[in-house]
Scaffold this active site. Structure first.
Site, PDB file in Angstrom:
ATOM      1  N   GLU A 147       0.812  -1.292   0.059  1.00 37.81           N
ATOM      2  CA  GLU A 147      -0.058   0.131  -0.034  1.00 37.81           C
ATOM      3  C   GLU A 147       0.825   1.189  -0.084  1.00 37.81           C
ATOM      4  OE1 GLU A 147      -2.592  -0.495   3.261  1.00 37.81           O
ATOM      5  OE2 GLU A 147      -3.709  -2.545   2.697  1.00 37.81           O
ATOM      6  N   ASN A 190       2.081  -5.311  -3.133  1.00 39.91           N
ATOM      7  CA  ASN A 190       0.656  -5.496  -2.674  1.00 39.91           C
ATOM      8  C   ASN A 190       0.002  -4.259  -2.829  1.00 39.91           C
ATOM      9  OD1 ASN A 190      -1.244  -7.519  -2.112  1.00 39.91           O
ATOM     10  ND2 ASN A 190      -1.190  -6.915  -0.033  1.00 39.91           N
ATOM     11  N   HIS A 227     -10.600  -5.976  -2.040  1.00 39.02           N
ATOM     12  CA  HIS A 227     -11.663  -5.624  -1.149  1.00 39.02           C
ATOM     13  C   HIS A 227     -12.702  -4.987  -1.932  1.00 39.02           C
ATOM     14  CE1 HIS A 227      -9.263  -6.811   2.012  1.00 39.02           C
ATOM     15  NE2 HIS A 227      -8.466  -6.029   1.800  1.00 39.02           N
ATOM     16  N   GLU A 255      -6.524 -10.604  -1.320  1.00 35.97           N
ATOM     17  CA  GLU A 255      -7.048 -10.349  -0.042  1.00 35.97           C
ATOM     18  C   GLU A 255      -8.538 -10.331  -0.191  1.00 35.97           C
ATOM     19  OE1 GLU A 255      -5.764  -6.843   2.237  1.00 35.97           O
ATOM     20  OE2 GLU A 255      -3.651  -7.280   1.709  1.00 35.97           O
ATOM     21  N   ASP A 257     -12.626  -9.827  -0.452  1.00 31.97           N
ATOM     22  CA  ASP A 257     -13.695  -9.984   0.085  1.00 31.97           C
ATOM     23  C   ASP A 257     -14.863  -9.072  -0.562  1.00 31.97           C
ATOM     24  OD1 ASP A 257     -12.671  -7.742   1.062  1.00 31.97           O
ATOM     25  OD2 ASP A 257     -12.483  -8.532   3.088  1.00 31.97           O
TER      26      ASP A 257
HETATM   27  O1  9MR Z   1      -7.500  -7.820   8.470  1.00 36.31           O
HETATM   28  C1  9MR Z   1      -6.462  -6.919   8.973  1.00 36.31           C
HETATM   29  C2  9MR Z   1      -6.993  -6.521  10.265  1.00 36.31           C
HETATM   30  O2  9MR Z   1      -7.172  -7.672  11.351  1.00 36.31           O
HETATM   31  C3  9MR Z   1      -6.290  -5.404  11.097  1.00 36.31           C
HETATM   32  O3  9MR Z   1      -6.810  -4.830  12.310  1.00 36.31           O
HETATM   33  C4  9MR Z   1      -6.140  -4.640   9.925  1.00 36.31           C
HETATM   34  C5  9MR Z   1      -5.202  -3.490  10.751  1.00 36.31           C
HETATM   35  O4  9MR Z   1      -4.811  -2.474   9.733  1.00 36.31           O
HETATM   36  O5  9MR Z   1      -5.525  -4.979   8.966  1.00 36.31           O
HETATM   37  C6  9MR Z   1      -6.274  -6.102   8.032  1.00 36.31           C
HETATM   38  O6  9MR Z   1      -5.727  -6.340   6.988  1.00 36.31           O
HETATM   39  C7  9MR Z   1      -5.310  -5.482   5.939  1.00 36.31           C
HETATM   40  C8  9MR Z   1      -3.973  -5.782   5.473  1.00 36.31           C
HETATM   41  O7  9MR Z   1      -2.992  -6.586   6.230  1.00 36.31           O
HETATM   42  C9  9MR Z   1      -3.755  -4.917   4.485  1.00 36.31           C
HETATM   43  N1  9MR Z   1      -4.761  -4.621   3.619  1.00 36.31           N
HETATM   44  C10 9MR Z   1      -6.105  -4.187   4.098  1.00 36.31           C
HETATM   45  C11 9MR Z   1      -6.410  -5.267   4.943  1.00 36.31           C
HETATM   46  C12 9MR Z   1      -7.743  -4.869   5.603  1.00 36.31           C
HETATM   47  O8  9MR Z   1      -7.814  -3.878   6.420  1.00 36.31           O
END
Ligand code: 9MR
Length: 664
Positions: A147, A190, A227, A255, A257
């Protein structure tokens, strides 16, 4: 029995692959993976881990590899939670995506408050190097940088401590450091909101990857988080995937969903990946809706109780599979009926009864090939034909032969092509094994030459297409040299799970050996040779070992040829939950054998008392060597019980066993 009719009903789909009933197994049919983000704290939840182990063959730690967990204070690393996930994955044959090394979020404040570039560069490099070193060989791909691009219309990097102190070059620096830390791992960039081709953010990432490729900055893959809202992927998603892939990188959905999980949206997403050959896998961001970071939107494939949702069936179907619960009739034609007629509960019986054909394939000597026996067959069904490779033996030695035919009733009349005519060449070549190595889209023929050797070919039906022999080992591994005694190093056998490939061999001295390499490194890197099984009576664990994956189960089947107290060849069998696991006897004795003349009905004449070196009819043709437990058939070598004399001059012929006591 006459071997025709159902014996020719290859359990394959139109693409020539078996159909499976789980996401991971079905994705593997096209060389892809299907993964899930996993939380270490949920591994003890039985519903969760049952689904995880059954459906997924790739795992991404959801939070456990992030900086705020692994290096909470400078230089002090904690890999405990991530190790739990990696160990779980490894013991279940699942690969791991490492997420993530450099990210502006979930970053401890001691990093974000660093004020000078040199310190930050050292800290970043040390973080990457230490974390990757800890997981060397265990992580298939790393999200090296996550990101880094800004939302909106700029197409530029977002502000972060890395960007602010190190400038645009921080991404390149991170990738270069990562390559040195673990040269075998795939290195990915990513990001989210880069699925729509015309978006400025997508274009910004695309320009970066193009630039990296043109300057040789190491990058292997781009992860599209995916997402999505209820509408699912943008119409251009496949174009985006294929445009990045055309730069020479793999692409992955990392990722996934989708709000409310509409079936169409899931199907469209999976299809976009399936339509791009370099789209190597899909990961959903959690297992049950209740596990999701956006639980309120119920965006995943399983409901809070672990039931499959409609979107699950849509995803499986888009992968090419058949949902188990689907009630619509499958095609009536046996040649196209899916192998998943095996119910998920299908399993191997504890004893086996067989019916044998007569002799189906016999030697066809020609002017330059004076052959006594045809033996050691390997067989796959591909493009409407059976392809059989076998050893040909005579007092002057061994070679390889190839034939194909559309129906077993034509096996006897199929022309024989001697492989010494091509690059495989003449000399000691024997005991072939053929399979399609899906990750490389290449056929492999494995055989013994005194070493363990292989040739490759892009077209199994072209006997001239095989490459010259290459060896898997530089020389006989020490452990074999130390245990082989007066035996022979024979019968090499390769099988892969979703992470590793294994090379088995025998020594005619009571030992079954196993070496290992990663799927990514295959055919190179076979090391760690160990004794996988042994018996102090060498005749009880002699040679011709095969290992197969049992379809729709977590079981592997090992069979090994033994010499009975009557001097006749027969097979013993074992099972294990993993290829490298320990083997539990199934039908493993002379009185309860896997396959033996005494447990076989010879309805067209008792032409052999030996059931010797052969191979199962597989449900597909790839490196997983999957068999349908409801329909076991074994192509074997047998011979006239009155024949005797020099072993190499024995008149071996091929016959086909069909199991008659199937439990399903
Ligand atoms: O799913 C993850 C969640 O449990 C955490 O609280 C969050 C913290 O930023 O990160 C989520 O996963 C993220 C991933 O690492 C990177 N892309 C976005 C995902 C969803 O926020």
């Amino acid at each position: 029995m006459t071997v025709s009719g159902t014996a020719t009903a290859a359990p394959v789909n139109a693409a020539g692959s078996a159909q499976a009933s789980t996401l991971g197994a079905q994705a593997a049919q096209s060389g892809r993976y299907f993964g899930a983000a996993v939380a270490a704290g949920k591994l003890g939840d039985g519903t969760y881990s049952t689904i995880l182990n059954r459906e997924f063959n790739m795992v991404t730690p959801e939070n456990e590899m992030k900086w705020d967990t692994t290096e909470r204070s400078r230089g002090s690393f904690n890999f405990g939670p991530a190790d739990q996930i990696v160990n779980h994955a490894t013991s279940h044959g699942q690969r791991v995506r490492g997420h993530t090394l450099v990210w502006h979020s979930q970053l401890p404040s001691w990093v974000s408050s660093i004020g000078d570039a040199n310190t930050l560069r050292d800290v970043m490099n040390n973080h990457i190097t230490t974390q990757m070193a800890h997981y060397k060989g265990k992580v298939y791909a790393w999200d090296v940088v996550n990101e880094a691009f800004a939302d909106g219309g700029s197409g530029q990097h977002r502000p972060s401590v890395f960007q602010n102190l190190l400038g645009d070059g921080f991404i390149e620096q991170a990738f270069r450091t990562a390559r040195s830390a673990d040269p075998a791992a795939k290195l990915c960039y990513n990001d989210y909101n880069i699925e729509n081709w015309s978006d400025a953010k997508t274009q910004g990432v695309y320009r970066m990857v193009r630039d990296f490729m043109s300057r040789g900055v190491p990058i292997d893959c781009v992860g599209f988080q995916a997402h999505f809202g209820t509408g699912g992927p943008p119409a251009s998603f496949q174009t985006t995937l294929s445009s990045f892939a055309a730069l020479g990188v793999d692409v992955q959905i990392t990722e996934l969903d989708i709000a409310q999980a509409p079936s169409t949206a899931y199907a469209n997403t999976v299809r976009a990946c399936m339509n791009v050959s370099r789209c190597t896998g899909i990961t959903v961001w959690g297992i049950r809706d209740t596990d999701s970071w956006r639980a309120g939107e119920k965006p995943l494939l399983f409901d809070g109780s672990g039931n499959k949702k409609a979107a699950y069936n849509a995803a499986l179907t888009a992968l090419g599979g058949t949902p188990a619960a689907r009630t619509t009739a499958s095609p009536a034609s046996p040649a196209s009926s899916p192998a998943s007629s095996a119910s998920p509960a299908a399993s191997l019986p504890s004893s086996f009864r067989w019916s044998s054909s007569g002799s189906l394939i016999a030697p066809k000597p020609d002017a330059t090939h004076n052959i006594a026996g045809l033996k050691d067959p390997t067989v796959v069904y591909h493009n409407g034909k059976w392809h059989v490779f076998a050893s040909v033996a005579s007092s002057s030695g061994y070679g390889l032969v190839y034939l194909n035919f559309t129906d077993w009733s034509q096996a006897a009349s199929a022309p024989h092509y001697y492989l010494d005519r091509g690059a495989i060449g003449a000399g000691y070549r024997a005991a072939p094994q053929v399979f399609y190595f899906a990750p490389q889209k290449t056929w492999y023929l494995v055989y013994q030459t005194g070493n363990a050797s292989y040739s490759t070919n892009t077209d199994i039906s072209n006997p001239n297409g095989w490459s010259a022999p290459r060896n898997f080992y530089s020389s006989m591994p020490d452990i074999i040299r130390q245990n082989i005694g007066n035996g022979y190093w024979v019968d090499m056998w390769v099988i892969c799970d979703s992470a590793n490939c294994y090379l088995f061999s025998s020594d005619d001295n009571g030992h079954l050996y196993r070496s290992q390499t990663t799927l990514a490194q295959f055919p190179n890197g076979f090391t760690n040779t160990v004794i996988a099984a042994q018996d102090s009576n060498k005749y009880a664990l002699f040679e011709a070992s095969n290992v197969y994956k049992v379809q729709d189960s977590n079981q592997y089947l090992l069979i090994v040829e033994a010499i009975g107290s009557d001097g006749r060849r027969y097979f013993r069998s074992w099972t294990s939950g993993s290829i490298a696991g320990s083997w539990t006897p199934l039908a493993a004795s002379e009185s309860n054998p896997f396959a033996r003349a005494s447990s076989t009905a010879f309805t067209s004449g008792a032409w052999t008392k030996d059931i010797s070196h052969g191979e199962m009819i597989r449900a597909g043709n790839d490196q997983t060597l999957t068999i349908n437990p409801c329909k076991i058939q074994y192509l074997y070598q047998g011979l006239d019980p009155n024949a005797g004399g020099d072993y190499n001059s024995l008149p071996w012929r091929l016959g086909l066993l069909a199991q008659t006591n199937s439990t399903c």
